[in-house]
Structures are given as C-alpha cells and as structure tokens.
Write an enzyme that holds these catalytic residues in place. Structure first.
Site, PDB file in Angstrom:
ATOM      1  CB  CYS A 145       2.197  -3.349  -6.702  1.00 56.18           C
ATOM      2  SG  CYS A 145       2.233  -1.953  -5.567  1.00 56.18           S
TER       3      CYS A 145
HETATM    4  C1  BEZ Z   1      -1.827  -2.937  -4.079  1.00 54.92           C
HETATM    5  O1  BEZ Z   1      -0.861  -2.650  -4.593  1.00 54.92           O
HETATM    6  O2  BEZ Z   1      -2.715  -4.186  -4.526  1.00 54.92           O
HETATM    7  C2  BEZ Z   1      -1.825  -2.562  -2.475  1.00 54.92           C
HETATM    8  C3  BEZ Z   1      -1.332  -2.339  -1.624  1.00 54.92           C
HETATM    9  C4  BEZ Z   1      -1.086  -1.687  -0.831  1.00 54.92           C
HETATM   10  C5  BEZ Z   1      -2.616  -1.134  -0.654  1.00 54.92           C
HETATM   11  C6  BEZ Z   1      -3.588  -1.066  -1.348  1.00 54.92           C
HETATM   12  C7  BEZ Z   1      -3.150  -1.722  -2.577  1.00 54.92           C
END
Ligand code: BEZ
Length: 233
Positions: free
Chosen positions: A54
């Site tokens: 994210c």
């Molecule tokens: C991420 O943004 O890295 C992420 C968020 C939730 C689950 C897996 C990855």
C-alpha cells in the site's frame, strides 16, 4: 450516457451510479458526489495503513498526481482504518514519494463504504484486522463527472496495482468519449486507435482523414496523445 441507479443490494456494474456517501477523510468530512463535482474520479481502496505494498502504491500515486490533474481526474483512497491512523502513515508516504500526498484518504474503519462498494476481502484470510474482520482488497472505481461507474478493477492484497495502467485506461475512456474511437489490445496513448464500428466509412473519412481499413470491421486512425485529454478539446 444514462446511469442506472444501483438498486439496494444489487451488484455495482459499469453504468451504475457510484453510491454516494458522507465520510471522514484526511481533508475533513466530505459528501462524495459534492466532492467529485464535475471531475473524473478514481476511488481506490487498499487493505491497511502502514503496510508495504500500500505504501508503494500511494507513493506512486502521489508522484503521478500531476498526470491525473492534467486529465481532470481527482484521486481518493480508502482503507478500513481511522483518519487519525492515516495521518501518521501519510508522513511516511510523503518521505518515500519525495512529494506530499495531495489526495484525501477516507477513514472507513466500520467498513460502511467498503460494503457499499463490495470492497471487502473474501479470500485472503491474512487480510483481516485484530478481530478477524476482513480488510479491503485493492479495488478501483473510475467514475465520470455524471457519477457513473465507467471502469472497475479488483486486485488482491498481495498484488500492487499499476499506476501507468490507471492513466492508460483514463486516456482510453476520455478519448472514446471525446472522439468516435475505441482502443485496441495493448494500446498506449499516441498509438493508432480503432474507429468505432458505428461510424461508416464516409463519416470516418470526414472525421479521420488518415484512416486505414484492415478489415471492413477493423479500421485504424492515428490520434495524438494531446487530443485524448478532456482538458484539450
Ligand atoms: C501490503 O500492503 O503490503 C499488504 C496489506 C495486506 C495484506 C498483504 C499485504
């Protein structure tokens, strides 16, 4: 284009009116439709604050912001965390992007908006909060100035989206609203486009003097990048 109001509980489809909502965001409380105004909008959800994928996505969007602004597109993010939580995380994103995040992020801890837009994760059992309640997936809704949903993407939490693809599809949507064209496989702005099937050859010659016929139903024409943008009518 007439947009169909979404029936209560009916799935959102291309052509549905984007459900309106009031929400707390990092720029204060908004009424979504008022905030959209007469702009194009990309509403995108991401799973959770302070997560790696994210962070890279939001930093890329912050860097590309001028490209979206040039196309008359507003960006708005959403995750199932509070606005206060977003605030601290945005400092990290600013640092990684090297430019400040200028778009708002909705705080949707109670998942009301995520439910209305069907953004909750139904498959990744790791994408849940400490109570085991699903976070959001990486949804994208491209909404036009009439508040009609024109394009949807759904990516899992494990897969970051492609910012260049967002710009590419905006150019395709805006270009096909402005001109009587469609865009072929793997098209990129500046490359030849396809003349819409409902334009006859006589009209095509008038609109696109350099058009060429590959098959009676497959006709290409050059179209400059700049003439795609709604800001360059
Ligand atoms: C991420 O943004 O890295 C992420 C968020 C939730 C689950 C897996 C990855």
């Amino acid at each position: 284009m007439a947009a169909a109001d979404a029936l209560e509980g009916a799935p959102l489809r291309l052509g549905s009116v984007a459900p309106n909502f009031q929400a707390e965001t990092t720029i204060g409380r908004i009424d979504f439709h008022e905030w959209i105004g007469s702009n194009w909008t990309i509403l995108f959800s991401h799973p959770e604050d302070y997560t790696p994928v994210c962070t890279t996505e939001l930093a890329a969007l912050a860097k590309y912001q001028p490209q979206f602004t040039k196309r008359g597109v507003k960006l708005i993010g959403l995750s199932a965390n509070t606005v206060e939580n977003h605030g601290g995380w945005i400092n990290d994103i600013d640092e990684i992007a090297g430019v400040p995040v200028q778009f708002p992020i909705i705080g949707d801890k109670d998942r009301k908006i995520a439910l209305a837009y069907d953004m909750l994760d139904h498959q990744d059992t790791t994408n849940v909060d400490s109570r085991g309640i699903a976070f959001t997936i990486r949804s994208v809704f491209i909404i036009d100035p009439q508040k009609t949903i024109r394009l949807m993407f759904a990516y899992p939490a494990s897969t970051g989206r492609n910012t260049a693809e967002l710009l590419r599809v905006i150019d395709s949507l805006q270009g096909s609203d402005k001109h009587r064209i469609t865009t072929p496989v793997n098209w990129n702005p500046g490359e030849d486009v396809i003349i819409h099937p409902n334009v006859d050859n006589e009209k095509a010659a008038e609109l696109f003097p350099n058009f060429r016929i590959v098959k009676p139903y497959l006709r290409y024409t050059p179209l400059s990048k700049d003439s795609l943008y709604i800001g360059n009518k």
